[in-house]
Motif scaffolding. Structure first.
Motif, short mmCIF file in Angstrom:
data_model
loop_
_atom_site.label_atom_id
_atom_site.label_comp_id
_atom_site.label_asym_id
_atom_site.label_seq_id
_atom_site.Cartn_x
_atom_site.Cartn_y
_atom_site.Cartn_z
N GLU A 121 3.91 8.39 7.22
CA GLU A 121 4.55 9.61 5.86
C GLU A 121 4.44 9.08 4.38
O GLU A 121 4.30 9.74 3.86
CB GLU A 121 6.31 8.43 6.13
CG GLU A 121 7.38 8.42 6.79
CD GLU A 121 8.31 7.52 7.16
OE1 GLU A 121 7.93 6.56 5.97
OE2 GLU A 121 8.64 7.43 7.71
N ALA A 122 3.07 8.20 4.26
CA ALA A 122 2.53 8.29 3.27
C ALA A 122 1.79 9.32 3.27
O ALA A 122 1.26 9.68 2.08
CB ALA A 122 1.88 6.69 3.08
N ARG A 123 0.79 9.51 4.38
CA ARG A 123 -0.08 11.16 4.53
C ARG A 123 0.54 12.30 4.21
O ARG A 123 -0.25 13.21 4.24
CB ARG A 123 -0.65 10.57 5.70
CG ARG A 123 -2.03 9.69 5.95
CD ARG A 123 -2.25 9.92 7.01
NE ARG A 123 -4.07 8.45 7.33
CZ ARG A 123 -5.17 7.94 6.73
NH1 ARG A 123 -5.38 9.29 5.71
NH2 ARG A 123 -5.61 7.63 6.73
N ALA A 150 4.68 4.26 8.86
CA ALA A 150 4.81 4.20 7.55
C ALA A 150 3.84 5.15 6.84
O ALA A 150 3.66 5.61 6.07
CB ALA A 150 5.28 3.27 7.11
N GLU A 151 2.57 4.29 7.47
CA GLU A 151 1.59 5.67 7.25
C GLU A 151 1.42 6.95 7.40
O GLU A 151 0.99 7.63 6.27
CB GLU A 151 0.34 5.01 8.58
CG GLU A 151 -1.32 5.78 7.66
CD GLU A 151 -2.12 5.12 8.87
OE1 GLU A 151 -3.46 5.49 8.33
OE2 GLU A 151 -2.45 3.87 9.30
N THR A 168 -5.89 2.24 4.62
CA THR A 168 -4.75 2.58 6.03
C THR A 168 -4.92 1.49 6.93
O THR A 168 -3.99 1.32 7.15
CB THR A 168 -5.01 4.12 6.32
OG1 THR A 168 -6.52 3.92 6.38
CG2 THR A 168 -4.58 4.85 5.18
N VAL A 180 -5.71 5.64 -0.06
CA VAL A 180 -5.04 6.17 1.57
C VAL A 180 -6.54 5.67 2.58
O VAL A 180 -6.97 4.91 3.43
CB VAL A 180 -5.31 7.25 2.20
CG1 VAL A 180 -5.47 7.54 3.28
CG2 VAL A 180 -3.37 7.53 1.58
N ILE A 222 -1.88 -1.14 6.73
CA ILE A 222 -0.42 -0.22 7.01
C ILE A 222 -0.89 -0.45 8.49
O ILE A 222 -0.90 0.05 9.54
CB ILE A 222 0.19 0.80 6.55
CG1 ILE A 222 -0.67 1.16 5.16
CG2 ILE A 222 1.20 1.71 7.38
CD1 ILE A 222 -0.55 2.12 4.58
N THR A 231 0.54 -1.02 0.22
CA THR A 231 -0.43 -0.18 0.40
C THR A 231 1.05 0.96 -0.45
O THR A 231 0.75 2.29 -1.04
CB THR A 231 -1.57 0.11 1.02
OG1 THR A 231 -1.59 -1.28 1.10
CG2 THR A 231 -2.16 1.31 1.51
N THR A 232 2.09 1.15 0.80
CA THR A 232 3.08 2.40 0.91
C THR A 232 3.90 2.56 -0.18
O THR A 232 3.57 3.85 -0.93
CB THR A 232 3.73 2.53 2.23
OG1 THR A 232 4.22 1.63 1.51
CG2 THR A 232 2.91 2.91 3.29
N GLU A 233 3.73 0.93 -1.17
CA GLU A 233 4.45 1.57 -2.51
C GLU A 233 3.62 2.00 -3.18
O GLU A 233 4.07 2.83 -4.31
CB GLU A 233 5.09 0.15 -2.85
CG GLU A 233 6.29 -0.78 -1.55
CD GLU A 233 6.85 -1.83 -2.46
OE1 GLU A 233 5.74 -2.22 -3.24
OE2 GLU A 233 7.18 -2.69 -1.47
#
Length: 949
Positions: free
Chosen positions: A460-462, A457-458, A449, A445, A452, A425-427
């Motif tokens: 950073e993605a947000r 990691a979540e 989410t 997202v 994750i 998901t993050t990739e």
């Protein structure tokens, strides 16, 4: 140059029924040989002869000694970014790009951007030596990176001796493909649509293929294909091969009444005539894609190399396949599709799975097999998931849009609650944000989410998503930051960055108090962390917000402290990610420290070009656009604005315009109001409405309202100003101007005049009062006092106050601001004080003229004539031999006329290649030419411009 790209002369084969299209090709090829480039789109249904017409164009080009480069898009190759362009421009004989250069570029952090630059540079060099034809067939199947590249390269290389010939099936292809083709057509590409052949053309084709004039009965039979070229040729070949026609004495007569088997099912007939081994091999090959290797086919069939080569020779003799470099290819995708479709679905799926294994065993890169994998993979297929992830990783630098598709498919194949869903998901979010697909990233997202497990990691993605959304949807950007800040156990550095990102979004949304709270929270945490990088980031944010709040002296103190911390934290990730020198340049522009800002911007552009990160080049170009306007370099400002909007189209995939584009639309509109260019003024009207309609961005709406008022005033229509809320017009309506706003305090004097013309004296008085109070709170900045005096003079029609403004504005580095003060002072002085007024007006006229502000200059000339003074004619802005050009345009011409490419010019003059191209378009328009060849001719006639120092 390697002349193998030109190739031997081959006579143009007869192409019946396409005489008009051939004439168009001849005309455009003659034009490109004479120096004028163009783009042609060939469209039509499958089998209408688009490929044949492209082949004919190649023959015509070689006849004219034009270099020919050809690529083909393949439905199975859509996951390989830029494949058809690389086929044409890198791997073909005589291709202009060296493969070792591409290997070097593969190490770039923004591979796609620099690969495009290398392709552009190579094509520029090739076109300087010889005219070029680039043909790309079946564009409906092009990958998104190729579509973007075609849009960019055709636009950037429009001034070169290059003819682009693109074909696409009508009504087919992805939405991005159809959109890209529509944009090319809107940009001026000539569209040629192939329809059915006429009856006369059908008769001619029949005579050609049968070597005899058809009789009436035969013509009635062939008329049943309704002019479809592919079906016609299949029918005629079937009639001839099955002895259903008799050709003798120069006539072709129908001898049988049945329809040939070839026509009933032409592909099956072809296959049926092959040996069983050749037929099986060809069916196997169809699942490998349009192009395949003999080794891959041998492994898939289990046959020996000798058996496979024999089968391939037999299929080649039947006209179904042909050699294509070191591989073999189906002659037409219609053939491959028909062969594959004839396989039972279960057999087809099984063969596809085997084909994946075979291609991997033979060392095919993951992107080459990803298309097949997506067709055959089932949920939970760990091998398929791994292949797609590797393919996404290898594709991401060139085409994050394609990588996001591959990664999303891998995510869809991963079962719920699988521990691998979190990293996937993050990739996928990373690829989506790089591709600018904000809406899709938000949906992912929202849905993913829970997968994750790692809060860090979540978050950073947000954060990445929030930074992307700050360009398009500020409220959503703020919401992503808030959601991330609710997560537990975040690192101090990440928590601070989220707070700063939240503050920036809230500031642009007009929530100054919320922005200050977020910034103070971040500052408090930074003070306890003891990390210079954390404190540096919060100091920059505090400096920006303090400046927007109007406490300018305090802001400068904070800025100095931030710069000191930046030196301590130079190696910190935050210093690189947040591009803090951008903030410094923006704040200097707000403080009218224009020269210092330009020095930082030039250094930033050089660094960004060296780093090879496209988005950084765009960000610096946005700020440079604003700086050029402040410096009175209107042509440069307009060129930077146009170039930045073009760059945005290339870098991002979001259909909405972002904050950078809003600022550029505004600056381009302001330039048009100064120059009076009718076409640009029309665009300014459209830009004003576009900005006003940007509901998710109050700052963009304010720019739109102000631009609309200025355009209405220029049109002499004050009634259109009456309906615009003064809160959209007054630059200080929120108490202070945000650093990010391109508005200036000098706008208040112009606004005062506009409001007075519209009969809104009360609003004009409030605008002046707001500015006077703000200037009084910041007495250390003379240009603020000048702006307040200027606005008061306009409101009260007071010449003496205007003269005070002139005195306080002496030394302001913004020539258009100074000229406006001088103009109003000269205008307000009575006739009895003409000896004072005339020098002021002449100084204003000189400043406007140097800036290229012709509409402003014409207004001042009228004021001078009203005082009995005949203004002197304006002198050239570049050189006497080139009176049409500005200094910047003259500098570009001086290098281009000597054979420099756009990139070489950009590096010499510290510009982006986009800006160089925009300057050239303006030069060509002014000189009434269409190519560099014509520019070189004019340079030879007028005298070569001096090479810039």
């Amino acid at each position: 140059m390697d002349l193998s790209a030109i190739g031997p002369f081959v006579p143009v084969p007869p192409l019946r029924g396409r005489e008009a299209e051939i004439d168009v090709l001849r005309d455009r090829l003659d034009a490109v040989r004479d120096g004028r480039g163009a783009t042609i789109l060939i469209t039509g249904l499958a089998g209408m002869g688009k490929t044949v017409l492209i082949e004919a164009a190649g023959h015509l080009a070689r006849e004219r000694a034009i270099s020919v480069f050809h690529g083909v898009c393949d439905v199975a190759g859509q996951v390989i970014p830029l494949a058809p362009l690389l086929q044409a421009l890198v791997y073909a004989p005589g291709a202009p790009v060296d493969p070792p250069v591409l290997r070097e570029l593969s190490r770039s952090p923004d591979q796609r951007f620099w690969l495009l630059r290398e392709l552009q540079e190579a094509l520029e060099r090739a076109a300087l030596h010889n005219p070029v034809l680039i043909s790309i067939d079946d564009v409906q199947w092009a990958d998104e990176a190729t579509l973007a590249a075609l849009g960019t390269l055709t636009r950037q290389l429009a001034t070169h001796r290059i003819l682009w010939l693109l074909s696409a099936r009508s009504g087919e292809g992805s939405v991005p493909a159809r959109t890209a083709l529509s944009r090319l057509e809107a940009a001026g590409a000539l569209k040629v649509t192939l329809g059915p052949l006429t009856g006369a053309a059908v008769a001619d084709v029949t005579a050609d293929l049968l070597d005899g004039t058809p009789d009436v009965a035969l013509l009635r039979v062939v008329a049943r294909v309704q002019g479809h070229p592919f079906l016609l040729t299949e029918l005629l070949r079937g009639l001839r091969e099955e002895k259903l026609v008799d050709v003798s004495g120069g006539a072709a007569r129908l001898t049988g009444t049945r329809i040939p088997l070839r026509f009933v099912d032409s592909i099956d007939v072809h296959l049926a005539r092959l040996s069983e081994s050749a037929r099986a091999a060809l069916q196997m090959a169809s699942v490998l894609g349009r192009r395949f290797s003999a080794a891959e086919l041998a492994t898939l069939t289990g046959g020996s190399p000798a058996e496979v080569f024999g089968a391939l020779r037999e299929a080649m003799a039947a006209g179904l396949i042909a050699e294509d470099g070191d591989r073999v290819a189906f002659r037409h995708d219609l053939v491959r599709e028909a062969v594959e479709t004839a396989l039972p679905s279960t057999v087809r799926q099984s063969l596809r799975r085997q084909a994946v294994e075979v291609m991997l065993r033979h060392g095919a890169p993951p992107p080459d097999v990803a298309e097949l994998v997506m067709k055959v993979a089932a949920p939970g297929d760990t091998d398929a998931i791994a292949i797609l992830r590797r393919a996404a990783a290898e594709t991401g630098q060139v085409s994050p849009a394609m990588a996001s598709v591959l990664s999303r498919r891998a995510l869809d194949l991963t079962p719920p609650h699988d521990p691998g869903r979190g990293p996937l998901t993050t990739e996928t979010l990373g690829y989506l944000t790089l591709a600018g697909k904000a809406a899709e990233a938000v949906r992912l997202v929202a849905a993913g989410t829970g997968d994750i497990a790692d809060p860090q990691a979540e978050a950073e993605a947000r954060l990445r998503l929030a930074l992307l959304l700050s360009q398009y949807a500020l409220a959503d950007s703020a919401e992503q930051c808030r959601r991330a800040l609710e997560l537990p156990a975040l690192s101090t550095a990440l928590w601070i960055q989220l707070q700063i990102s939240l503050a920036l979004a809230l500031d642009l949304l007009g929530d100054v108090a919320g922005a200050e709270r977020a910034t103070e929270s971040a500052a408090e945490r930074a003070r306890t962390s003891g990390d210079p990088a954390d404190e540096m980031l919060t100091l920059f944010a505090r400096a920006s917000l303090t400046l927007a709040r109007g406490a300018w002296r305090q802001s400068l103190d904070l800025l100095g402290a931030a710069i000191a911390r930046q030196r301590e934290a130079e190696s910190a990730e935050a210093a690189r990610v947040w591009r803090l020198d951008v903030w410094v340049a923006i704040m200097y522009l707000r403080l009218a420290r224009v020269d210092e800002a330009i020095a930082i911007i030039d250094a930033g552009i050089r660094d960004a070009q060296r780093e090879g990160v496209a988005v950084h080049i765009r960000n610096w170009s946005v700020i440079r656009c604003r700086a050029m306007y402040a410096a009175g370099r209107l042509t440069d400002a307009r060129s930077d604005a146009e170039a930045t909007i073009e760059m945005s189209d290339e870098i991002t995939a979001d259909e909405k315009y972002g904050q950078a584009d809003h600022l550029c639309f505004y600056i381009a509109g302001r330039v048009a109001l100064h120059t009076g260019d009718p076409d640009q003024l029309a665009q300014a009207r459209r830009s004003a409405e576009l900005l006003l309609g940007t509901r998710e961005s109050p700052s963009a709406q304010a720019l739109g309202g102000w631009l609309k008022a200025l355009v209405a005033d220029a049109d002499g229509d004050p009634a259109r100003v009456s309906g615009i809320d003064v809160r959209l017009l007054d630059p200080l309506a929120r108490g202070a101007l945000a650093s990010s706003s391109p508005r200036t305090h000098a706008d208040s004097a112009v606004l005062t005049r506009v409001l007075l013309n519209a009969g809104r004296r009360g609003d004009a008085e409030s605008v002046v009062t707001n500015l006077e109070e703000f200037a009084a709170r910041n007495p250390d900045f003379p240009f603020l006092e000048c702006a307040a005096l200027h606005a008061r003079a306009v409101l009260d029609a007071d010449p003496d106050t205007a003269l005070l403004a002139v005195a306080r504005g002496d030394g302001d580095p913004r020539p258009l601001v100074r000229a406006s003060v001088l103009e109003d002072a000269g205008r307000l002085l009575p006739a009895t004080r003409a000896d004072e007024a005339v020098p002021l007006l002449e100084s204003a006229l000189a400043s406007y003229t140097r800036a290229g502000a012709e509409r402003d200059a014409a207004r001042v000339r009228s004021l001078l004539r009203a005082r009995g003074v005949r203004p002197a004619a304006a002198g050239p802005r570049s050189a006497p031999e080139w009176p049409e050009l500005t200094e910047s345009e003259f500098a570009v011409v001086g290098l281009v006329a000597r054979g420099a490419t756009n990139r070489e010019v950009a590096e010499r003059l510290y510009l982006s290649a986009y800006t160089v191209n925009t300057h050239l378009r303006h030069v060509f328009t002014k000189l009434g030419i269409h190519s560099r060849v014509e520019l070189a001719r004019i340079a030879a006639e007028r005298g070569m411009p001096a090479e810039p120092g």
